[in-house]
Design an enzyme around this catalytic site. Structure first.
Site, PDB file in Angstrom:
ATOM      1  N   LYS A  76       0.943  -1.062  -0.147  1.00 28.54           N
ATOM      2  CA  LYS A  76      -0.036   0.040   0.279  1.00 28.54           C
ATOM      3  C   LYS A  76       0.696   1.296   0.005  1.00 28.54           C
ATOM      4  CE  LYS A  76      -3.636   1.999   2.446  1.00 28.54           C
ATOM      5  NZ  LYS A  76      -4.755   1.778   3.764  1.00 28.54           N
ATOM      6  N   SER A 153      -9.666   2.288   2.951  1.00 27.80           N
ATOM      7  CA  SER A 153      -8.895   2.943   2.142  1.00 27.80           C
ATOM      8  C   SER A 153      -7.808   2.275   1.418  1.00 27.80           C
ATOM      9  CB  SER A 153      -8.054   4.009   3.050  1.00 27.80           C
ATOM     10  OG  SER A 153      -7.316   3.322   3.991  1.00 27.80           O
ATOM     11  N   SER A 177     -10.040  -0.213   7.366  1.00 24.16           N
ATOM     12  CA  SER A 177      -9.358  -0.062   6.028  1.00 24.16           C
ATOM     13  C   SER A 177      -8.786  -1.257   5.302  1.00 24.16           C
ATOM     14  CB  SER A 177      -8.503   0.926   5.913  1.00 24.16           C
ATOM     15  OG  SER A 177      -9.017   2.198   5.705  1.00 24.16           O
TER      16      SER A 177
HETATM   17  N1  GLN Z   1     -13.168   4.411   6.537  1.00 26.75           N
HETATM   18  C1  GLN Z   1     -12.745   4.881   7.790  1.00 26.75           C
HETATM   19  C2  GLN Z   1     -12.211   6.471   7.647  1.00 26.75           C
HETATM   20  O1  GLN Z   1     -12.512   6.953   6.688  1.00 26.75           O
HETATM   21  C3  GLN Z   1     -11.356   3.819   8.049  1.00 26.75           C
HETATM   22  C4  GLN Z   1     -10.107   4.460   7.259  1.00 26.75           C
HETATM   23  C5  GLN Z   1      -9.084   3.391   7.557  1.00 26.75           C
HETATM   24  O2  GLN Z   1      -9.297   2.264   8.281  1.00 26.75           O
HETATM   25  N2  GLN Z   1      -7.828   3.752   7.266  1.00 26.75           N
HETATM   26  O3  GLN Z   1     -11.431   7.019   8.405  1.00 26.75           O
END
Ligand code: GLN
Length: 485
Positions: A76, A153, A177
């Site tokens: 990532k 994400s 995410s």
């Molecule tokens: N969707 C969540 C956010 O927008 C979690 C994102 C994540 O786990 N990096 O914060």
């Protein structure tokens, strides 16, 4: 070759069926042919990958190969990679070449694995659909008539693994995410216990919640990758000093007598009937292997999304203050003075969602509101954690949905950011409590994959992987692939 798991590729390499150079070239060719449509990679490090593959073949020729020698994978783009572009999905870091490796990156290098490149992601890991990436949206390879989101994400990692452009990838999870994109792309993803994997060199979003883990096709592959990723690191003060077990060793343990809790707050009337049925079938399958189920209560779980959306923005507003145009990252043209440079560099470098979070966080931390918001959210966080601590007094594992629905269309959540935030309604409490959680494919809704979530007690990743592997031994949801790969 591309449909093989890491485990199968590892056996193929050791039996000389193919070399790492051949395997790496095979995946690079697939990325070239297919990623134009999917956009799962921000950077493909083809030359470096082939050099690493050559070195891996050499090590194998010398008889020094391990399970990971010569296995291709992707990172990532949140992990700092020395000498390689590291963008975190943001214009702010559009040209940032990291001067050092994250610990996860150096661990993977030491293992002998071959990095194919860096995957797309929501900007600074904020999002659940990959729509906030500066580098364009990622298309879920399961899309049929309509283009669908891969989740976020870690949507680039998930889409790349689902499309078989890489056998496995690293990912991170602050509120869901790893697990939510795994659910939406038909994959097996694991967020370890907070402190299990080093955060050094992983660009910080919310430091008390962030944790890295594998995005894989199977629990077995996830276990193999966690073996490499996990471990104490003196460079991360929140990393735990604790031996790393061999996560593959307990995959086949019997689950006869294992006590699994079903949180009644998660199995409520809002859950779609299709998802209810899928989870009921999964429960039956695990029951047939001897697991026992009982209802449990996590009474404060309805407060997890509101608490998270105070704590995560508060931490992000502090963490992202380092992007000021001075040392690295985007700097505006011809600043008038220092304030102008700070202001314009940040205005130009950050996207809307990141700005929204910084504003919310700065507000929650401001002198007049600190007690009302930040302190209150921390108190709620403790209550959420205590709910889990009591639940685990008489169960071993929790089973729940991962995401409320399968993959959805782009722009389908409208202008209300809270609709998107609710994607993580089942995953966020795990981060607030610091517990390990994973998602694995459990069925299809309208032809699209959907996952179930397993949550474990602290440092019980082995137990989660064991349950997941036993489930995957008896079912084939994890073997399904998108049609057009
Ligand atoms: N969707 C969540 C956010 O927008 C979690 C994102 C994540 O786990 N990096 O914060």
């Amino acid at each position: 070759m591309f449909n093989k798991t890491v485990k199968e590729l590892s056996i193929g390499l050791s039996q000389g069926e193919f070399s790492s150079v051949e395997l790496t070239q095979h995946y690079l060719d697939r990325i070239k042919a297919k990623d134009g449509e999917i956009n799962s990679f921000i950077t493909v490090t083809d030359e470096l990958a082939l050099e690493e593959a050559k070195a891996a073949d050499q090590i194998r020729a010398e008889g020094k190969a391990t399970d990971w020698t010569g296995i291709p994978f992707a990172h990532k783009d949140i992990f700092c990679t020395k000498g390689v572009l590291t963008t975190c999905g943001s214009k702010m870091l559009e040209n940032f070449i990291s001067p050092y490796d994250a610990t996860v990156v150096s661990n993977m290098k030491t293992s002998g694995a071959v990095c194919l490149g860096k995957t797309n992601m929501d900007e600074f890991a904020m999002g659940s659909s990959n729509e906030t990436s500066y580098f364009g949206k990622v298309i879920n390879p399961w899309s049929d008539k309509e283009q669908l989101v891969p989740g976020g994400s870690s949507g680039g990692s998930a889409a790349a693994v689902a499309a078989r452009l890489t056998p496995i990838a690293t990912a991170t999870d602050t509120g869901g995410s790893i697990r939510q994109p795994a659910s939406l792309c038909g994959l097996t993803g694991l967020k370890p216990t907070y402190g299990r994997v080093s955060r050094y060199g992983m660009i910080a979003f919310a430091s008390s919640l962030d944790q890295a883990g594998p995005m894989a096709r199977t629990a077995e592959d996830a276990a193999m990758m966690l073996n490499v990723m996990a471990g104490h690191d003196a460079k991360d003060s929140t990393s735990i000093v604790k031996d790393v077990p061999d996560y593959t060793a307990s995959l086949n343990n019997s689950i006869d007598g294992l006590r699994i809790g079903l949180p009644k707050e998660f199995f409520n009337e809002h859950l779609s009937p299709e998802l209810q049925n899928i989870l009921q079938d999964s429960i039956k399958q695990l029951e047939s292997q001897g697991a026992t189920f009982k209802e449990i209560s996590l009474p404060h779980s309805h407060l997890s999304v509101p608490a998270y959306y105070v704590i995560a923005p508060a931490e992000c507003s502090a963490n992202l203050s380092r992007f000021d145009g001075v040392r690295y990252g985007h700097r505006c043209e011809d600043p008038k003075d220092l304030m102008d440079m700070y202001q314009r560099s940040r205005t130009e470098g950050f996207g809307d969602e990141v700005k929204r979070r910084i504003l919310i966080g700065a507000y929650a931390l401001s002198a007049g509101y600190y007690d009302a918001y930040y302190n209150k959210a921390q108190q709620v966080r403790r209550l959420i954690k205590n709910d889990f601590v009591s639940a685990f007094e008489d169960i071993d594992v929790i089973l729940s949905p991962t995401s409320p629905s399968p993959a959805f269309g782009f722009d389908s959540k409208g202008d209300d950011p809270v609709q998107m935030y609710l994607e993580d309604i089942f995953t966020i409490s795990t981060n607030l409590a610091g517990l390990p959680g994973m998602s694995l494919p459990a069925g299809l809704i309208n032809g699209l994959p959907i996952g179930m979530q397993l949550i474990g007690n602290y440092f019980e990743e082995s137990k989660l992987l064991n349950v997941a592997h036993r489930f995957q031994t008896a079912t084939d949801w994890h073997t399904l692939a998108p049609k057009n790969i």
